[in-house]
Design a protein around this motif. Structure first.
Motif, mmCIF file in Angstrom:
data_model
loop_
_atom_site.group_PDB
_atom_site.id
_atom_site.type_symbol
_atom_site.label_atom_id
_atom_site.label_comp_id
_atom_site.label_asym_id
_atom_site.label_seq_id
_atom_site.Cartn_x
_atom_site.Cartn_y
_atom_site.Cartn_z
ATOM 1 N N THR A 31 12.790 41.636 20.945
ATOM 2 C CA THR A 31 13.573 42.740 20.941
ATOM 3 C C THR A 31 12.411 44.134 21.151
ATOM 4 O O THR A 31 12.635 45.009 21.933
ATOM 5 N N ALA A 50 11.018 44.274 24.549
ATOM 6 C CA ALA A 50 11.788 44.857 25.524
ATOM 7 C C ALA A 50 11.776 46.349 25.329
ATOM 8 O O ALA A 50 12.027 47.159 26.320
ATOM 9 N N PHE A 51 11.996 47.065 24.157
ATOM 10 C CA PHE A 51 11.960 48.431 24.161
ATOM 11 C C PHE A 51 10.535 48.895 24.597
ATOM 12 O O PHE A 51 10.716 50.083 25.249
ATOM 13 N N TYR A 52 9.274 48.469 24.231
ATOM 14 C CA TYR A 52 8.282 49.036 24.669
ATOM 15 C C TYR A 52 7.905 49.063 26.472
ATOM 16 O O TYR A 52 7.313 49.754 27.096
ATOM 17 N N ILE A 100 10.430 49.390 28.379
ATOM 18 C CA ILE A 100 11.275 50.554 28.825
ATOM 19 C C ILE A 100 10.457 51.683 28.650
ATOM 20 O O ILE A 100 10.154 52.650 29.520
ATOM 21 N N CYS A 101 9.815 52.133 27.459
ATOM 22 C CA CYS A 101 9.140 53.298 26.980
ATOM 23 C C CYS A 101 8.021 53.453 27.822
ATOM 24 O O CYS A 101 7.412 54.643 28.175
ATOM 25 N N LEU A 155 13.330 45.245 31.612
ATOM 26 C CA LEU A 155 14.202 45.593 30.579
ATOM 27 C C LEU A 155 14.231 44.555 29.376
ATOM 28 O O LEU A 155 14.238 44.844 28.368
ATOM 29 N N GLN A 187 14.730 51.316 17.179
ATOM 30 C CA GLN A 187 14.166 50.997 18.574
ATOM 31 C C GLN A 187 15.238 50.502 19.474
ATOM 32 O O GLN A 187 15.270 50.714 20.638
ATOM 33 N N ALA A 235 16.361 51.888 22.934
ATOM 34 C CA ALA A 235 16.382 50.940 24.268
ATOM 35 C C ALA A 235 17.968 51.227 24.943
ATOM 36 O O ALA A 235 17.922 50.899 26.080
ATOM 37 N N GLU A 258 17.819 54.186 26.866
ATOM 38 C CA GLU A 258 17.071 53.959 28.192
ATOM 39 C C GLU A 258 17.863 52.988 29.240
ATOM 40 O O GLU A 258 18.008 53.470 30.299
ATOM 41 N N CYS A 259 18.706 52.181 28.634
ATOM 42 C CA CYS A 259 19.524 51.295 29.640
ATOM 43 C C CYS A 259 20.531 52.103 30.011
ATOM 44 O O CYS A 259 20.837 51.787 31.368
ATOM 45 N N LEU A 296 22.939 44.341 23.917
ATOM 46 C CA LEU A 296 22.177 45.204 23.043
ATOM 47 C C LEU A 296 22.865 45.897 22.121
ATOM 48 O O LEU A 296 22.615 46.055 20.873
#
Length: 436
Positions: free
Chosen positions: A28, A31-33, A35-36, A51, A72, A76, A79-80, A104
């Motif tokens: 998890t 996936a967040f990092y 995107i960032c 993603l 987080q 995410a 961003e999605c 998510l």
């Protein structure tokens, strides 16, 4: 290397601290990092691939859930959502991203509502909450007015009033169980929409005391047609129900908007025989022919009851149990439930009660010799067939319950022959006191 453009320092630190227990947390966070860390030059296709949402987001992390994980996931999700807007409409990649967004969000909901082991029964404000096992039925929480996702959320239903709520909303409940009100106050409000005004309510919801107004600021005021009071949108969902006062006074069966507590109260009271029409509105029988017909059928059934409780065959056949859903019909002829009046208006009760009346009369007059032997012969004309008190062409003496032809009874100017015999018998039994 799982993602394009991942920060090496973060990956080294994360791999160093990752264990078998927290591997899914890594998925998890990674996936967040991913995107960032995407730069502006990264293509839409690359961002979709990075993603990192292919993992099973329905599974529960083995480690402890901490606040940063929720934050987080929220970032995410945002961003999605941006990514979905950038992708071509109705494209396969956009559809896949929408599915991943749903995953998510479900994952976030699962983290907020862990669904730990909950007791099967909880008692609160006289509610008896039973833990629900259904996962597929979609319900709405009566406390927060949001959907209950049975697949990932724990929820309860009150076995008394069917109040539903999330497990996490249990400690926020302020409404007592409506069934307790039914037990303590088994009567209807018989005034039509007894409004007292918003000013008398201090411009607050009559139940939860939330500020309300007719202009909808800060919350819309909704009137309950049963209580006449105003409620907020959380306590009044624009549910509809038949209002007893309108039925009794106007013979009106149109459903009206009522608050949630009134709706539950009316649903629990609908089959209770608490309406004595002869006292509340006796003129109703002059205008509603169906009520007169039902009253006559009920009076006949009460006259048949003594035959059945002294007949072995009738007791074995359990004839009186044909009215077990309306037990008050074999106890009195003047008490009605709201459901009785609804069925009278629709014609359903007349059909079913006529059928029961025919079955009862057939047993007494044709099928059972014991019951036939309890018939009467008109002592005024001494002619005709055997008479029974529930026959339409007969009259019954109010003093001795003897049965006569109706015409004979009203044409006779003397007293009832049976009453006369009983009076003579009592006089003969009085001992004569002789003078000393």
């Amino acid at each position: 290397d799982r993602g394009v453009g991942c920060k090496s320092g973060y990956n080294q630190m994360h791999f160093h601290n990752t264990t078998n227990d927290s591997l899914e947390n890594y998925h998890t966070n990674s996936a967040f990092y991913n995107i960032c860390s995407l730069g502006p030059e990264t293509t839409v296709q690359t961002r979709t691939m990075d993603l990192g949402l292919a993992e099973d987001h329905f599974s529960r992390p083995m480690g402890l859930i901490v606040a940063p994980d929720i934050e987080q996931l929220k970032m995410a999700i945002e961003e999605c959502k941006k990514l979905i807007l950038e992708l071509p409409e109705h494209s396969e990649r956009q559809k896949d991203t929408v599915v991943k967004l749903i995953h998510l969000r479900l994952k976030l909901q699962e983290l907020k509502d862990p669904g730990e082991d909950e007791p099967n029964l909880r008692i609160l404000l006289e509610h008896r909450f039973s833990k629900e096992k259904s996962k597929s039925v979609k319900q709405t929480c009566d406390k927060c007015s949001t959907i209950i996702w049975g697949l990932i959320q724990t929820w309860y239903t009150c076995t008394g009033c069917y109040y539903r709520c999330h497990s996490k909303c249990m400690n926020l409940i302020t409404k007592p169980c409506v069934r307790s009100k039914v037990s303590h106050q088994s009567e209807f409000e018989l005034s039509i929409c007894p409004e007292i005004g918003l000013d008398r309510q201090d411009y607050r919801c009559a139940e939860c005391r939330t500020p309300i107004s007719l202009r909808g600021v800060p919350s819309e005021a909704r009137q309950c047609d049963y209580t006449g009071q105003y409620y907020c949108s959380t306590c009044h969902w624009n549910d509809t129900a038949i209002v007893p006062a309108r039925v009794i006074h106007n013979w009106e069966f149109e459903s009206r908007k009522v608050c949630r507590s009134s709706m539950r109260y009316l649903a629990l009271m609908i089959s209770r025989p608490v309406l004595k029409l002869k006292e509340i509105n006796p003129l109703l029988f002059n205008f509603v022919e169906e009520l007169v017909e039902i009253r006559k059928l009920r009076q006949d059934i009460l006259l048949m009851k003594p035959y059945f409780i002294t007949c072995k065959e009738a007791m074995e056949a359990r004839l009186l149990l044909q009215l077990q859903d309306r037990q008050h019909f074999v106890e009195n002829d003047d008490m009605y439930s709201l459901q009785d009046l609804i069925d009278i208006s629709s014609g359903r009760l007349s059909c079913s009660l006529t059928e029961v009346h025919t079955t009862f009369a057939k047993h007494i007059k044709l099928d059972c010799e014991r019951c036939q032997a309890k018939g009467f012969v008109c002592e005024l004309c001494k002619e005709g067939d055997i008479l029974f008190p529930f026959d339409s062409h007969t009259s019954v003496c109010h003093d001795c319950s003897a049965v006569f032809h109706r015409d004979c009874y009203y044409d006779n100017s003397t007293t009832c022959p049976r009453c006369a015999r009983m009076t003579e018998r009592k006089q003969d039994e009085v001992p004569v006191v002789k003078d000393a």
